[in-house]
Scaffold this motif. Sequence first.
Motif, PDB file in Angstrom:
ATOM      1  N   GLU A 176      10.609  93.062  70.586  1.00  0.00           N
ATOM      2  CA  GLU A 176      10.455  94.108  69.893  1.00  0.00           C
ATOM      3  C   GLU A 176      11.444  95.336  70.613  1.00  0.00           C
ATOM      4  OE1 GLU A 176       9.706  93.912  66.481  1.00  0.00           O
ATOM      5  OE2 GLU A 176       9.516  91.798  67.146  1.00  0.00           O
ATOM      6  N   LYS A 177      11.257  95.826  71.144  1.00  0.00           N
ATOM      7  CA  LYS A 177      11.610  97.159  71.971  1.00  0.00           C
ATOM      8  C   LYS A 177      13.404  96.692  71.573  1.00  0.00           C
ATOM      9  CE  LYS A 177      11.587 100.375  76.090  1.00  0.00           C
ATOM     10  NZ  LYS A 177      10.883 100.355  76.977  1.00  0.00           N
ATOM     11  N   ARG A 178      13.994  95.846  72.486  1.00  0.00           N
ATOM     12  CA  ARG A 178      15.238  95.538  72.412  1.00  0.00           C
ATOM     13  C   ARG A 178      15.516  95.437  71.292  1.00  0.00           C
ATOM     14  NH1 ARG A 178      19.226  96.888  75.022  1.00  0.00           N
ATOM     15  NH2 ARG A 178      21.374  95.567  75.082  1.00  0.00           N
ATOM     16  N   ILE A 208      19.556  90.638  63.682  1.00  0.00           N
ATOM     17  CA  ILE A 208      18.281  91.418  64.681  1.00  0.00           C
ATOM     18  C   ILE A 208      17.319  91.052  64.810  1.00  0.00           C
ATOM     19  CG2 ILE A 208      17.889  92.984  66.514  1.00  0.00           C
ATOM     20  CD1 ILE A 208      20.894  94.537  65.415  1.00  0.00           C
ATOM     21  N   ASP A 209      16.732  90.722  63.470  1.00  0.00           N
ATOM     22  CA  ASP A 209      15.209  91.012  63.634  1.00  0.00           C
ATOM     23  C   ASP A 209      15.043  89.311  63.571  1.00  0.00           C
ATOM     24  OD1 ASP A 209      14.944  93.043  62.525  1.00  0.00           O
ATOM     25  OD2 ASP A 209      14.232  93.137  60.802  1.00  0.00           O
ATOM     26  N   THR A 243      18.334  87.228  74.876  1.00  0.00           N
ATOM     27  CA  THR A 243      19.197  86.471  74.592  1.00  0.00           C
ATOM     28  C   THR A 243      20.259  86.639  73.155  1.00  0.00           C
ATOM     29  OG1 THR A 243      19.272  85.371  76.627  1.00  0.00           O
ATOM     30  CG2 THR A 243      21.485  84.977  76.047  1.00  0.00           C
ATOM     31  N   GLU A 244      19.742  86.400  72.464  1.00  0.00           N
ATOM     32  CA  GLU A 244      20.278  85.963  70.991  1.00  0.00           C
ATOM     33  C   GLU A 244      20.105  87.619  70.630  1.00  0.00           C
ATOM     34  OE1 GLU A 244      18.132  83.676  68.307  1.00  0.00           O
ATOM     35  OE2 GLU A 244      17.827  82.505  69.512  1.00  0.00           O
ATOM     36  N   ILE A 245      19.470  89.204  70.758  1.00  0.00           N
ATOM     37  CA  ILE A 245      19.530  90.196  70.894  1.00  0.00           C
ATOM     38  C   ILE A 245      21.271  90.675  70.901  1.00  0.00           C
ATOM     39  CG2 ILE A 245      18.945  91.892  70.497  1.00  0.00           C
ATOM     40  CD1 ILE A 245      15.740  91.365  70.155  1.00  0.00           C
ATOM     41  N   ALA A 292      28.606  85.794  67.921  1.00  0.00           N
ATOM     42  CA  ALA A 292      27.263  85.088  68.272  1.00  0.00           C
ATOM     43  C   ALA A 292      26.618  84.136  67.871  1.00  0.00           C
ATOM     44  CB  ALA A 292      26.470  86.305  67.735  1.00  0.00           C
ATOM     45  N   GLU A 293      27.449  83.563  67.034  1.00  0.00           N
ATOM     46  CA  GLU A 293      26.829  82.335  66.599  1.00  0.00           C
ATOM     47  C   GLU A 293      27.170  81.059  67.432  1.00  0.00           C
ATOM     48  OE1 GLU A 293      24.824  81.302  64.152  1.00  0.00           O
ATOM     49  OE2 GLU A 293      23.972  82.967  64.038  1.00  0.00           O
TER      50      GLU A 293
END
Length: 718
Positions: free
Chosen positions: A64-66, A88-89, A95-97, A174-175
């Motif tokens: 959550e911090k990231r 992002i949520d 890694t995904e973020i 990202a995808e």
Amino acid sequence: MTIFETLAQELNLTVDQVEKTVALIDEGNTIPFIARYRKEVTGSLDDAILRTLEERLNALRNLEKRRDEVKNLIDAQGKLTEELIRAIDNAKTVTEIDDIYRPYRPKRKTRASVARERGLEPLAVIILAQEASYEPTLEVQAEAYINEELGVNTVEEALQGAMDIIAEDVSDNAEYRKKLRALTFEYGVLSTKATNPEADSVYTMYYEFAEAVKKLPGHRILAINRGEKEEFLKVSLSVPEDVALNFLFNCVITSTASPAMKYVSAAVADSYDRLIAPSIEREIRNDLFDNACEGAIKVFSDNLSHLLMQPPLKGKVVLGFDPGYAHGCKLAVIDRTGKVLDTAVIYPTMKNRAEQAAMTVKRLVRNYKVDVVAIGNGTASRESEVFVADCLKQMDTDCKYIIVSEAGASIYSASKLATEEFPEFDVMQRSAVSIARRLQDPLAELVKIDPKGIGVGQYQHDMKQARLDEALGGVVESCVNAVGVDVNTASYSLLSYIAGINITAAKNIVKYREENGEFATRAQITKVPRIGAKAFEQCAGFLRIPGGREILDNTGVHPESYEAAKALLKMFDYTEEDLRAGKLSFLKSKVIKAGVKQTAEALSIGEPTLLDIITELEKPGRDIRDGFDAPVLREDVMSLEDLKPDMILTGTVRNVTDFGAFVDIGVHQDGLVHISQLSSKFIKHPSEAVSLGDVVKVKVLSVDVKKKRISLTMKFKE
């Protein structure tokens, strides 16, 4: 989904359970205290689940911090959109973020950034549009971007720069990365080759090796990583190119008839080969390493827990025997309480001094009525075992011997703690004391040593040391608090693992004890500096005071429940004298007859607390380790050469690894029971069949005297 909901789903708990447990953790309560004395709040979650919950809680909070950091970083650029916020949520991992943030991350100088500085981004857009036809042609359009001042001298340079931009944009998607990561794990193969095929090493099986990534066991990953680190192996991770490139081509190329296809396809191939594949290989290998570490840490933790929880050899006088050659064997006689009674140095391997050595051992055994000789398993252990067995045969005594693992004894002997305990002893004499004491009380002695030095893990030096220390520290803490400690005899190293007590407070307890005499009650602990109300709440239930003024001080009943415990005694017509005399064996059956729920309500406590109180009252001063297998004591010695196939022997499990269990059968060399020989049922891991310290029956399959290898099985009928 909230953090509480995620934890509930992952650990199969209710959201209410998670919320209440997290509140306890956030209030500063320790895991042992919560597990033992807040069962009504947590729903009786055990120590293991609580530690997992705390670890995942920290991980999810860091996630959550990231999320917030990345949102703020993108927002600072004025590029944060509702679509990005949702992505992002919805990201499940850091890694995904980071993949989402990749296009917005300030970049060092790259081929694409240079091309952008040269004004080639519009050309990249034109090429990526992939129109059916270009008027004028792409090559002609590229001429407009030639600018010698910006470093674009030819059409080819302009087109290459545009392709570099496309390659980086594809890499930053990202995808695409998420899918390619999954494809790499599904179809990837890890291959190893020898840097020098002629070199002899323990990694020969990996000199020409390949295995699917998804099938690689943890211990193999750690072995390969070590071989690579020691420069015996070259390691690579590959995926069939058609799998990865076809996916990217299908995503990026929209028109196979477009004149731009050759440029786009070349940019996509370059993106994968130069940017994506190396990055994903690093990520996958890091993930493999992390997972392998977690698996190895679990095995190490399980082994350490079983080692620490081995039953103490109570009420025995022990002769600690630290074997050696040139510097002799150091002996130390320890009384029933662990006090050193006598020491000696002997030289049994020297012909002219062997007789004197035998006389010394016999004198010590006779004079101090020694019950057991504990022989360290290090250098000269084999000769020492033969020597001791021969001495005992010549005596009219019931004294037996046992081989004790001396792993870590040298670490303790040279430590500051050992110097403080035995300033007048040399290193080897301290080692003899440690060997004897770890037989008398494994937990009390082994906590003085860094868990990594005890030798019950695999590849421990290759793991993330901070994570390993955290996990093993948690194991030691759990074991110490599960057993409890005598506050009047415990060393500060043992006390420091009690919930709520740090190393400074532990030293203060020992100092207070030395200056003021033994503690008479638990409440007296609050007089010790650095033991405030909160610390006392956390530690009190795990400290024992045998023979104190308050009988409940020698039980696991927490002081906050003393009133309820005494009311329970009165309710069923028992007195404190009955408790001291151990006459409460029928208390539980009486409570069950009266109704557990009704009794708990009458005492204004929860049912779990009531049942725990009953257990403690029925056996005050009990040691939960007494129910485990006692160590196997020996009278005679057996050698490797004595072993024959089909012999059935009793042994003790000394180590459990991913591929099997090592069993001490009394021949100085542990035998291996391979995972395939542990059980007639299919098992995924040896820990499903055996645990460190188990006393087991084994049959000899084969013996290789030259290589000192013993193959055993537990799949047989006597």
